[in-house]
Design a protein around this motif. Structure first.
Motif, PDB file in Angstrom:
ATOM      1  N   ALA A  34     -14.769   9.796  -8.838  1.00  0.00           N
ATOM      2  CA  ALA A  34     -15.160   9.275 -10.155  1.00  0.00           C
ATOM      3  C   ALA A  34     -14.102   9.602 -11.204  1.00  0.00           C
ATOM      4  O   ALA A  34     -13.830   8.795 -12.100  1.00  0.00           O
ATOM      5  CB  ALA A  34     -16.512   9.858 -10.562  1.00  0.00           C
ATOM      6  N   GLN A  35     -13.502  10.781 -11.087  1.00  0.00           N
ATOM      7  CA  GLN A  35     -12.441  11.150 -12.027  1.00  0.00           C
ATOM      8  C   GLN A  35     -11.216  10.262 -11.857  1.00  0.00           C
ATOM      9  O   GLN A  35     -10.560   9.889 -12.847  1.00  0.00           O
ATOM     10  CB  GLN A  35     -12.085  12.631 -11.851  1.00  0.00           C
ATOM     11  N   GLU A  36     -10.895   9.906 -10.618  1.00  0.00           N
ATOM     12  CA  GLU A  36      -9.777   8.989 -10.395  1.00  0.00           C
ATOM     13  C   GLU A  36     -10.061   7.625 -11.033  1.00  0.00           C
ATOM     14  O   GLU A  36      -9.173   7.009 -11.645  1.00  0.00           O
ATOM     15  CB  GLU A  36      -9.492   8.839  -8.900  1.00  0.00           C
ATOM     16  N   SER A  46      -7.385  11.878 -24.181  1.00  0.00           N
ATOM     17  CA  SER A  46      -6.563  12.515 -23.156  1.00  0.00           C
ATOM     18  C   SER A  46      -7.102  13.899 -22.813  1.00  0.00           C
ATOM     19  O   SER A  46      -7.151  14.289 -21.639  1.00  0.00           O
ATOM     20  CB  SER A  46      -5.118  12.625 -23.659  1.00  0.00           C
ATOM     21  N   GLU A  47      -7.555  14.626 -23.831  1.00  0.00           N
ATOM     22  CA  GLU A  47      -8.109  15.953 -23.593  1.00  0.00           C
ATOM     23  C   GLU A  47      -9.403  15.875 -22.782  1.00  0.00           C
ATOM     24  O   GLU A  47      -9.679  16.745 -21.955  1.00  0.00           O
ATOM     25  CB  GLU A  47      -8.364  16.662 -24.919  1.00  0.00           C
ATOM     26  N   ALA A  48     -10.179  14.828 -23.020  1.00  0.00           N
ATOM     27  CA  ALA A  48     -11.415  14.648 -22.250  1.00  0.00           C
ATOM     28  C   ALA A  48     -11.120  14.551 -20.767  1.00  0.00           C
ATOM     29  O   ALA A  48     -11.823  15.137 -19.935  1.00  0.00           O
ATOM     30  CB  ALA A  48     -12.158  13.405 -22.730  1.00  0.00           C
ATOM     31  N   SER A  49     -10.070  13.820 -20.405  1.00  0.00           N
ATOM     32  CA  SER A  49      -9.698  13.694 -19.000  1.00  0.00           C
ATOM     33  C   SER A  49      -9.269  15.037 -18.422  1.00  0.00           C
ATOM     34  O   SER A  49      -9.624  15.398 -17.291  1.00  0.00           O
ATOM     35  CB  SER A  49      -8.571  12.667 -18.850  1.00  0.00           C
ATOM     36  N   GLN A  50      -8.516  15.810 -19.201  1.00  0.00           N
ATOM     37  CA  GLN A  50      -8.090  17.126 -18.739  1.00  0.00           C
ATOM     38  C   GLN A  50      -9.296  18.049 -18.538  1.00  0.00           C
ATOM     39  O   GLN A  50      -9.334  18.844 -17.587  1.00  0.00           O
ATOM     40  CB  GLN A  50      -7.124  17.734 -19.755  1.00  0.00           C
TER      41      GLN A  50
END
Length: 236
Positions: free
Chosen positions: A111-113, A178-182
């Motif tokens: 799901a992250q990908e 971008s921070e959310a993804s990290q």
């Protein structure tokens, strides 16, 4: 295979969920049952079964003698949302770190990908739905019958707010995305390590990113999508 009433009900249920999560159907919008019957090929009885299921999940409100409408997002409900969300999200991630199976962790990584791909190339809708799926899986990991109904209801409004969050209009908003993804990566690592304290702290950190967008959501500039109706299905 022939199209069945069950198939049409499932298709309509999924369409309405998506439309509500992405604000294609806006908070408080009335649902035209006659139009939904025509679009879906369903009679009134199975349609109302779909609406009852959506009401039970928190997507719509059923009103006596007035029909169904999309669940509201008033200042009162948003206040309750922002009070409850960090507590529920923290509990969910803490339990996810305790209970996650290897198969669920693999699903969360996948799901992250998909979320990363949506951030690179997808639309606001793609990003919102991919983020929603990521968090749905953490709820599945937690597996708590008392928390899950509240968590699923929170995810509906979280997705609707995310339609602003994942449509960044300033460099600061883009940096938050971008921070959310990290943070997703860090959540996966904490869950995989079984570190419940870190997972709970990450829930708070992750939540604060969404919280910081509340003004852009509740102000008119953050609600600039036109009031729409659900488009007709092109499938049988």
């Amino acid at each position: 295979m022939p199209d069945t009433s069950k198939d049409r009900k499932t298709h309509l249920l999924d369409r309405l969920k998506r439309a509500i999560l992405t604000q294609e159907l806006r908070p408080g919008a009335d649902l035209d049952e006659a139009q939904l019957c025509e679009d879906s090929g369903l009679s009134r009885t199975p349609l109302r079964e779909v609406l009852r299921e959506l009401a039970g999940l928190g997507y719509v409100e059923l009103r006596a003698n007035r029909g169904a409408r999309v669940s509201e997002m008033s200042h009162t409900t948003l206040r309750d949302f922002f009070l409850a969300a960090p507590m529920v999200y923290g509990a969910i991630l803490r339990l996810a770190a305790l209970n996650a199976t290897s198969a669920q962790i693999a699903a969360l990584k996948a799901a992250q990908e998909e979320f990363r791909e949506a951030l690179r190339k997808g639309s606001t809708t793609d990003r919102t739905l991919a983020n929603n799926r990521f968090h749905e899986i953490t709820g599945e990991m937690a597996g708590n019958i008392y928390l899950l109904p509240s968590f699923h209801r929170l995810l509906i409004d979280h997705a609707r707010i995310s339609m602003t969050f994942y449509r960044p209009v300033t460099p600061e908003m883009a940096e938050s995305v971008s921070e959310a993804s990290q943070q997703h990566d860090a959540i996966i690592a904490a869950i995989e390590a079984g570190n419940e304290a870190t997972a709970a702290q990450l829930a708070e950190d992750h939540w604060n990113l969404s919280r910081n967008q509340i003004e852009s959501f509740v102000m008119p500039a953050g609600m600039d999508q036109p009031l729409g109706t659900l488009p007709r299905s092109t499938s049988a």
